[in-house]
Write an enzyme that holds these catalytic residues in place. Sequence first.
Site, mmCIF file in Angstrom:
data_model
loop_
_atom_site.group_PDB
_atom_site.id
_atom_site.type_symbol
_atom_site.label_atom_id
_atom_site.label_comp_id
_atom_site.label_asym_id
_atom_site.label_seq_id
_atom_site.Cartn_x
_atom_site.Cartn_y
_atom_site.Cartn_z
ATOM 1 C CE1 TYR A 1 -42.617 24.170 -5.490
ATOM 2 C CE2 TYR A 1 -42.763 22.412 -7.065
ATOM 3 C CZ TYR A 1 -42.112 23.169 -6.019
ATOM 4 O OH TYR A 1 -40.623 23.067 -6.146
ATOM 5 C CD GLU B 1 -39.712 28.831 -11.241
ATOM 6 O OE1 GLU B 1 -39.112 28.026 -11.528
ATOM 7 O OE2 GLU B 1 -40.325 29.181 -10.134
#
Length: 352
Positions: free
Chosen positions: A276, A283
């Site tokens: 994660y 991103e």
Amino acid sequence: MCTGRSGTESCTCGWSSATCGTRTSPSATTCSTSEGHGAKGDNIYEFQIEFLEPVEPKPMCRVTQRQLNITVQKKESNWWERLTKQEKRPLFLAPDFDRWLDESDAEMELREKEEEKISKMKIESRVPKDPFKHLKKGYLVMYNLVQFLGFSWIFVNMTVRLFILGKDSFYDTFHTISDMMYFCQTLALMEVVNSLIGLVRSPLIPAIIQVFGRNFILFVVLGSLEEMQSKAVVFFVFYFWSIIELFRYPYYMLSCIGIEWKPLTWLRYTTWIPLYPLGGLAEAVCLIQSIPIFSETGKFSLGLPNPLNVTIQFSFLLQLYLIALFLGIFVNFRYLYKQRKQHLGPKKRKMK
């Protein structure tokens, strides 16, 4: 030593032994002869008990490494005043207080069970039956199955291309994988709808953060800029997304049908710990690389009709979104940590 209980349905005797021979007369007498090693070496041990009332003729005999257990069943399930016919208890007979149960205790235990059963029935009768329960379950199973197959295709395709092409596969990931990623991420909007209408118990805020955050990267940042589509960071964004979903969707699919596979549960609530943050970092890199391109092209920038001729640059909004991205990662990380603690943490014992 022999332990007995006058108020129960059976009597259990035990001592150190290797072999035994036990017989019960049709009346109420039990005789046992055993050969074994005791405190005084190898000996033959025997005893005879005349019960208060008739018992079953075939007692159960079980030999363990530490003791011999003989269970004698009553013919009629009722309460005895005492265990043996003789009023004075034999010297070798002692009560096992860990298993002792008198009549009042049994009645209280039975009453509690009946009250618990009645209470459970009342609660179930208050909850209205859902006529669409099976339809909802079928929909959730199919949704998670389709998503699992989609992300599995993405993961396998990218892995095979990585082994065959090496680093060259980084730069054409978008053109090869984007169609399937568009499909999976568009379908993922249903997770927000499912949470919104109460079809699943997942909180709404984490679902919104993840689904809309990914779709913003996919459709706005990557889909609208051809310059970004050939960047190596696209490979890492798609790869981390797909690995996480390889364990999440099968776990949800099995949960819908009441199946829990412990290795999958562990993977579901453990693999996100490294993946994660890595996905969020990928991103963020994607956003940072796109900011100069949006500034240069002026794409999605908003010019306001005013005397000062002020223009709201989309690149500035991306910088604000970059801050919000890390806040969203923190919110979801905290939520997933609580979920992991709930599913994999030590179970709390209920106090009686």
